[in-house]
Design a protein around this motif. Structure first.
Motif, PDB file in Angstrom:
ATOM      1  N   ILE A 132      -2.886   4.682   2.797  1.00 43.28           N
ATOM      2  CA  ILE A 132      -2.976   4.403   4.230  1.00 43.28           C
ATOM      3  C   ILE A 132      -3.592   5.586   4.962  1.00 43.28           C
ATOM      4  O   ILE A 132      -4.474   5.432   5.814  1.00 43.28           O
ATOM      5  N   LEU A 183      -2.847   0.740  11.579  1.00 43.15           N
ATOM      6  CA  LEU A 183      -2.339   1.705  10.614  1.00 43.15           C
ATOM      7  C   LEU A 183      -1.498   2.780  11.292  1.00 43.15           C
ATOM      8  O   LEU A 183      -0.466   3.204  10.767  1.00 43.15           O
ATOM      9  N   ARG A 209       0.820  -1.191   0.000  1.00 41.63           N
ATOM     10  CA  ARG A 209       0.000   0.000   0.000  1.00 41.63           C
ATOM     11  C   ARG A 209       0.865   1.257   0.000  1.00 41.63           C
ATOM     12  O   ARG A 209       1.885   1.321   0.676  1.00 41.63           O
TER      13      ARG A 209
END
Length: 335
Positions: free
Chosen positions: A239, A322, A234
């Motif tokens: 993100i 995250l 990613r």
């Protein structure tokens, strides 16, 4: 016309991630249509020049390591068709030098934008203002880091803005360095930058797509990438966008719990100025602001709950994970 200034780290992301090529194409389109002017301090140009080879090589090295890892897993646990998968991985591994060249093609597109940009030199005045920030421990020095380069960049941006305030409809600053530039809500600038960003004509963003969303219609921009390689991990911008959605939804759930508390009498709305605080009270103006923010969340997302305990745990777990990836401590669920 609008002025756009990207931090060095943003340019490096755009130059190294295939997933960010549509954003690079959008910037090229906006520049060609005279909708956007790019501001490039000489410091940003020098930092990009120093780091572009490192970033290109890191992409190749990471892909090589991932190929080895996946190949090892397939060799150990693959079934009867594992050789076909191994052949594909070997083919990708052999094409890594070509993939590195693709990175340099993207880098050349960034450098072409630099040539058409408004280039400014860092002035002694900007350096002096940055030094004053350091002495006063103001952002970006609030976290105890030596952030002189970041301070010089933001002061250079502000200096150009003040000298050209009537020449542009808006001035837009984009950085992914939320640690040095952002408030607790990463989408907002740190309060120490309140004299720079009014969020009306002088705007702060942590993703370039957010900075361009009201300037470029995706249907008008032809995204020609065609580099023949896939970015599996990613991108940072993706993100950050996922984090923004999680923050909004988790805050909204907490707001609904507060509303239920008010309806049931557990929480009391009290007049502004009342010197009373705690989980069982909320002041009138704060509640009014919360209701307005909740309406924005409802209009922005189709799914705003209610969620069962498992779904609620997943939302919180995703946000915690995250944030950990981006350097925060585990279990940071502030909204």
């Amino acid at each position: 016309m609008h002025l756009l200034m990207l931090d060095t780290c943003v340019w490096l992301e755009l130059a190294s991630k295939k997933s960010e090529l549509p954003i690079l194409a959008a910037i090229e389109y906006l520049v060609s249509e005279n909708i956007v002017n790019i501001l490039i301090p000489n410091l940003v140009k020098e930092e990009f020049e120093r780091n572009k080879d490192r970033v290109a090589n890191q992409t190749r090295q990471r892909l090589s390591q991932e190929c080895k890892l996946v190949k090892g897993i397939i060799e150990s646990f693959g079934g009867e068709n594992k050789q076909q998968a191994i052949d594909v991985i070997n083919d990708v591994n052999h094409r890594l030098p070509i993939l590195s060249e693709a990175n340099y093609m993207t880098i050349s597109r960034v450098e072409a934008l630099f040539k058409d940009a408004v280039e400014v030199s860092v002035t002694d005045t900007a350096k002096l203002k940055a030094a004053h920030r350091a002495i006063a421990k103001l952002a970006p020095f609030h976290s105890g880091k030596n952030s002189m380069a970041d301070a010089v960049l933001i002061e250079t941006f502000d200096e150009f803005r003040l000298m050209n305030v009537s020449d542009y409809e808006s001035f837009r600053f984009v950085t992914v360095n939320h640690t040095d530039f952002s408030d607790r809500d990463h989408r907002k600038p740190h309060p120490d930058f309140s004299g720079i960003f009014d969020q009306k004509t002088t705007l702060f963003f942590i993703t370039p797509n957010a900075a361009l969303s009201d300037l470029a219609d995706p249907e008008e921009v032809e995204f020609e990438t065609g580099h023949g390689w896939e970015e599996e991990t990613r991108g940072l911008f993706e993100i950050l966008e996922a984090m923004d959605e999680l923050i909004d939804k988790i805050w909204y759930n907490r707001h609904c719990n507060r509303a239920h508390g008010i309806a049931s009498g557990r929480v009391t709305i009290i007049p502004d100025g009342t010197k009373r605080y705690g989980n069982d009270v909320i002041h009138e103006s704060i509640w009014a602001g919360a209701q307005a923010a909740a309406k924005e969340v409802e209009e922005k997302y189709e799914d705003t709950g209610p969620w069962d305990d498992f779904e609620w745990g997943m939302l919180n777990g995703k946000l915690s994970a995250l944030r950990w990836v981006l350097g925060d401590d585990w279990d940071n669920l502030d909204t």
